[in-house]
Write a protein that holds these residues in place. Structure first.
Motif, PDB file in Angstrom:
ATOM      1  N   ILE A  38     -15.549  13.913   5.339  1.00 32.93           N
ATOM      2  CA  ILE A  38     -16.923  12.951   5.673  1.00 32.93           C
ATOM      3  C   ILE A  38     -17.348  12.420   6.316  1.00 32.93           C
ATOM      4  O   ILE A  38     -18.938  12.736   6.946  1.00 32.93           O
ATOM      5  N   THR A  39     -16.856  12.566   7.998  1.00 36.73           N
ATOM      6  CA  THR A  39     -17.348  12.662   9.026  1.00 36.73           C
ATOM      7  C   THR A  39     -18.026  13.499   9.632  1.00 36.73           C
ATOM      8  O   THR A  39     -19.043  14.004  10.181  1.00 36.73           O
ATOM      9  N   GLY A  40     -17.149  15.041   9.617  1.00 36.29           N
ATOM     10  CA  GLY A  40     -17.363  16.070   9.751  1.00 36.29           C
ATOM     11  C   GLY A  40     -18.071  16.563   9.212  1.00 36.29           C
ATOM     12  O   GLY A  40     -19.068  17.137   9.791  1.00 36.29           O
ATOM     13  N   ILE A  41     -18.651  16.571   7.813  1.00 41.27           N
ATOM     14  CA  ILE A  41     -19.732  17.421   6.878  1.00 41.27           C
ATOM     15  C   ILE A  41     -20.856  16.466   7.549  1.00 41.27           C
ATOM     16  O   ILE A  41     -22.133  17.029   8.043  1.00 41.27           O
ATOM     17  N   ALA A  42     -20.891  15.121   8.238  1.00 42.27           N
ATOM     18  CA  ALA A  42     -21.792  14.190   8.173  1.00 42.27           C
ATOM     19  C   ALA A  42     -22.541  14.540   9.629  1.00 42.27           C
ATOM     20  O   ALA A  42     -23.816  14.839  10.060  1.00 42.27           O
ATOM     21  N   LEU A  43     -21.374  14.964  10.599  1.00 50.06           N
ATOM     22  CA  LEU A  43     -21.948  15.567  12.429  1.00 50.06           C
ATOM     23  C   LEU A  43     -22.067  17.091  11.682  1.00 50.06           C
ATOM     24  O   LEU A  43     -23.900  17.700  13.070  1.00 50.06           O
ATOM     25  N   ALA A  44     -21.657  18.220  11.378  1.00 51.68           N
ATOM     26  CA  ALA A  44     -22.490  19.240  10.736  1.00 51.68           C
ATOM     27  C   ALA A  44     -23.983  19.008  10.566  1.00 51.68           C
ATOM     28  O   ALA A  44     -24.277  19.651  11.001  1.00 51.68           O
ATOM     29  N   PHE A  45     -24.411  18.326   9.214  1.00 51.04           N
ATOM     30  CA  PHE A  45     -25.416  17.696   9.322  1.00 51.04           C
ATOM     31  C   PHE A  45     -26.516  17.264  10.208  1.00 51.04           C
ATOM     32  O   PHE A  45     -28.102  18.212  10.250  1.00 51.04           O
ATOM     33  N   GLY A  46     -25.805  16.625  11.180  1.00 52.27           N
ATOM     34  CA  GLY A  46     -26.402  15.886  12.060  1.00 52.27           C
ATOM     35  C   GLY A  46     -27.003  17.199  12.958  1.00 52.27           C
ATOM     36  O   GLY A  46     -28.125  17.496  13.362  1.00 52.27           O
ATOM     37  N   ALA A  47     -26.362  17.831  13.180  1.00 51.84           N
ATOM     38  CA  ALA A  47     -26.247  19.425  14.372  1.00 51.84           C
ATOM     39  C   ALA A  47     -26.803  20.175  13.727  1.00 51.84           C
ATOM     40  O   ALA A  47     -27.923  20.330  14.437  1.00 51.84           O
ATOM     41  N   ALA A  48     -26.904  20.777  12.488  1.00 49.40           N
ATOM     42  CA  ALA A  48     -27.965  21.611  12.409  1.00 49.40           C
ATOM     43  C   ALA A  48     -29.222  20.768  11.789  1.00 49.40           C
ATOM     44  O   ALA A  48     -30.580  21.790  12.346  1.00 49.40           O
ATOM     45  N   THR A  92       0.909  -1.446   0.331  1.00 48.21           N
ATOM     46  CA  THR A  92       0.391   0.141  -0.027  1.00 48.21           C
ATOM     47  C   THR A  92       0.419   1.135   0.019  1.00 48.21           C
ATOM     48  O   THR A  92       1.825   1.669   0.851  1.00 48.21           O
ATOM     49  N   ASP A  93       0.340   2.254  -0.677  1.00 48.14           N
ATOM     50  CA  ASP A  93       1.126   3.587  -0.643  1.00 48.14           C
ATOM     51  C   ASP A  93       0.565   4.025  -0.001  1.00 48.14           C
ATOM     52  O   ASP A  93      -0.075   4.242   0.501  1.00 48.14           O
ATOM     53  N   PRO A  94       2.127   4.821   1.563  1.00 46.14           N
ATOM     54  CA  PRO A  94       1.300   5.530   2.160  1.00 46.14           C
ATOM     55  C   PRO A  94       0.629   6.967   2.042  1.00 46.14           C
ATOM     56  O   PRO A  94      -0.123   7.465   2.912  1.00 46.14           O
ATOM     57  N   ASP A  95       1.036   7.573   0.943  1.00 40.76           N
ATOM     58  CA  ASP A  95       0.182   8.409   0.240  1.00 40.76           C
ATOM     59  C   ASP A  95      -1.712   8.450   0.419  1.00 40.76           C
ATOM     60  O   ASP A  95      -2.458   9.843   0.666  1.00 40.76           O
ATOM     61  N   SER A  96      -1.636   7.060  -0.360  1.00 37.64           N
ATOM     62  CA  SER A  96      -3.430   7.334  -0.692  1.00 37.64           C
ATOM     63  C   SER A  96      -3.709   7.076   0.652  1.00 37.64           C
ATOM     64  O   SER A  96      -4.497   6.753   0.721  1.00 37.64           O
ATOM     65  N   PHE A  97      -2.852   5.612   1.648  1.00 34.74           N
ATOM     66  CA  PHE A  97      -3.253   5.637   3.263  1.00 34.74           C
ATOM     67  C   PHE A  97      -3.503   6.732   3.854  1.00 34.74           C
ATOM     68  O   PHE A  97      -5.248   7.111   4.703  1.00 34.74           O
ATOM     69  N   GLY A  98      -3.206   7.746   3.975  1.00 38.69           N
ATOM     70  CA  GLY A  98      -3.571   8.689   4.005  1.00 38.69           C
ATOM     71  C   GLY A  98      -4.725   9.798   3.962  1.00 38.69           C
ATOM     72  O   GLY A  98      -5.559  10.715   4.602  1.00 38.69           O
ATOM     73  N   THR A  99      -4.630   9.083   2.524  1.00 39.67           N
ATOM     74  CA  THR A  99      -5.981  10.269   1.512  1.00 39.67           C
ATOM     75  C   THR A  99      -7.192   9.691   1.578  1.00 39.67           C
ATOM     76  O   THR A  99      -8.262  10.590   2.287  1.00 39.67           O
ATOM     77  N   ALA A 100      -7.145   8.296   2.415  1.00 41.38           N
ATOM     78  CA  ALA A 100      -8.368   7.868   2.499  1.00 41.38           C
ATOM     79  C   ALA A 100      -8.465   8.193   3.964  1.00 41.38           C
ATOM     80  O   ALA A 100      -9.838   8.412   4.569  1.00 41.38           O
ATOM     81  N   LEU A 101      -7.335   8.618   4.858  1.00 41.66           N
ATOM     82  CA  LEU A 101      -7.825   9.068   6.038  1.00 41.66           C
ATOM     83  C   LEU A 101      -8.447  10.059   6.300  1.00 41.66           C
ATOM     84  O   LEU A 101      -8.793  10.374   6.429  1.00 41.66           O
ATOM     85  N   TRP A 102      -7.863  11.444   5.546  1.00 38.35           N
ATOM     86  CA  TRP A 102      -8.980  12.663   4.877  1.00 38.35           C
ATOM     87  C   TRP A 102      -9.755  12.680   4.743  1.00 38.35           C
ATOM     88  O   TRP A 102     -10.974  12.989   5.559  1.00 38.35           O
TER      89      TRP A 102
END
Length: 59
Positions: free
Chosen positions: A17-27, A2-12
């Motif tokens: 996506i989690t942040g956006i989902a939490l923001a919509f849930g709070a709204a 596994t390419d370390p850069d692609s792993f970091g991109t997947a984590l970001w």
């Protein structure tokens, strides 16, 4: 391997996506609370107008 850069991109991506989902849930929760408060105020206003029309005093 596994390419370390692609792993970091997947984590970001997952973090964003989690942040956006939490923001919509709070709204959504905030909107529901606001609507509930407006409904209570409208009901109280309507009951006060009904009492005034019928000539009875407020309790």
């Amino acid at each position: 391997m596994t390419d370390p850069d692609s792993f970091g991109t997947a984590l970001w991506t997952l973090l964003l996506i989690t942040g956006i989902a939490l923001a919509f849930g709070a709204a959504a929760l905030g909107d529901m609370a606001l609507r509930r408060r407006e409904d209570r105020e409208e009901r109280a206003r309507r009951e006060a107008a009904d009492r005034q029309r019928s000539g009875t005093a407020a309790p």
